[in-house]
Design an enzyme around this catalytic site. Structure first.
Site, short mmCIF file in Angstrom:
data_model
loop_
_atom_site.label_atom_id
_atom_site.label_comp_id
_atom_site.label_asym_id
_atom_site.label_seq_id
_atom_site.Cartn_x
_atom_site.Cartn_y
_atom_site.Cartn_z
N CYS A 180 -3.69 10.49 1.59
CA CYS A 180 -2.77 9.36 1.44
C CYS A 180 -1.41 9.71 0.83
O CYS A 180 -0.38 9.44 1.44
CB CYS A 180 -3.43 8.28 0.58
SG CYS A 180 -4.91 7.58 1.33
N LYS A 208 0.82 -1.21 0.00
CA LYS A 208 0.00 0.00 0.00
C LYS A 208 0.85 1.26 0.00
O LYS A 208 0.60 2.20 -0.78
CB LYS A 208 -0.94 0.01 1.21
CG LYS A 208 -1.79 1.28 1.32
CD LYS A 208 -2.65 1.50 0.08
CE LYS A 208 -3.37 2.85 0.13
NZ LYS A 208 -4.38 2.91 1.18
#
Length: 338
Positions: A188, A134
């Protein structure tokens, strides 16, 4: 949660001013889960964390709060979410997931669970690999955007159209230059590269990833610099503070999400350079009044976000700067160049 067989943890995992993980929310949630979860529960961390966090920090917190041992009294897994504002439900149903388990059986159980929710591919692996995938995803995108942003600055220096350069570059097989812009925002991408770097040993020095972060963080300052240069060239604001309209305050089009908004840093930079700012965004409460009123009498307009409301908007300001293309500057006064 005491009757749940599976518990997912989805909390904010920011980095601090030192670019190190700030896990207050994660630790609070984990401690609460540990106190209340039933025996044999599967706890899945969906928050994005630095590699190694679940196997160490999260597991120890759950063991301390529950008085049980992982692998016996409970189990842990990692499956970072992959959703975007405005597309959350579609992403949840359709985008692939990585299912990292503390053992292969846990990983396969996670895949069975997520198969009941969506249709995307489900890949099983260990905890740390799932965490790493991720943060690498977002570090990769950050580096690609930084390259595009640097090429935009190169083209600005050379007097070229970066979009034309990009189109011609991308005609070559295996080339996929990203789109440049006025910075990188959201929850993010600005912080996940730092989560990745934070997990590395002191002997390893990241160069490319940290350089990309610095390049993208500096883009609002570059937009401010170009704006000031163009305003000074017109001579319209001699002896007074130039008035600049900033169009778009969210971090991406068609949403009101302002987390880590590049416009926030642009506004601060413009004002530090002595300019007065007005802000408009059709999706942000308090900034969604008349765009024409925002533009009235300004010396410059900076389009930071490509909201559909701005696509056909007539911009009559003496200077127009489009952050998606710093070379696209309308200098109607004092020059015939557009």
């Amino acid at each position: 949660i005491q009757d749940a067989a599976i518990i997912t943890i989805n909390v904010d995992t920011p980095v601090g001013t030192d670019n190190r993980p700030a896990y207050e929310s994660l630790m609070a949630a984990t401690e609460s889960v540990g106190r209340h979860m039933r025996n044999g529960c599967l706890v899945i961390v969906e928050s994005t964390v630095a590699p190694g966090t679940t196997a160490t920090l999260v597991t120890r917190q759950l063991e301390a709060a529950s008085g049980r041992q992982e692998g016996d009294g409970f189990f842990v897994g990692v499956s970072p979410e992959r959703i975007m504002p405005g597309r959350a439900l579609a992403n949840l149903r359709e985008v692939s997931r990585v299912c990292g388990g503390s053992c292969p059986h846990v990983a396969s159980t996670m895949a069975e669970f997520y198969r009941s929710i969506g249709t995307g591919d489900l890949d099983t692996t260990d905890l740390t690999t799932a965490e790493t995938v991720k943060v690498v995803e977002n570090a990769y995108r950050d580096v690609q955007i930084a390259f595009a942003n640097e090429i935009a600055l190169v083209c600005l220096d050379l007097g070229l159209d970066v979009w034309k350069v990009r189109d011609l570059v991308n005609k070559v097989p295996f080339r996929d230059m990203h789109e440049p812009g006025g910075g990188v925002g959201g929850h993010c991408i600005p912080k996940d590269p730092w989560l990745l770097v934070s997990s590395l040993s002191s002997e390893f020095k990241s160069r490319l990833i940290t350089a990309a972060r610095e390049t993208n963080d500096n883009m609002p300052s570059e937009v401010a610099r170009v704006t000031l240069e163009r305003v000074v060239e017109t001579g319209m604001a001699d002896g007074r503070s130039p008035v600049v309209a900033v169009l778009g305050y969210s971090y991406r089009p068609e949403t009101g999400d302002t987390r880590n908004s590049p416009s926030r840093w642009l506004i601060a930079e413009l004002e530090s350079l002595g300019m007065t700012t007005r802000v408009h965004d059709p999706f942000v409460s308090g900034m969604d009044a008349s765009v024409q009123e925002c533009l009235s009498g300004v010396d410059a307009a900076v389009v930071m976000v490509e909201h559909s409301a701005y696509r056909d908007l007539r911009l009559d300001a003496p200077v127009v700067v489009r952050a998606r293309n710093l070379a696209d500057v309308n200098r109607r006064i004092g020059t015939d160049q557009c």
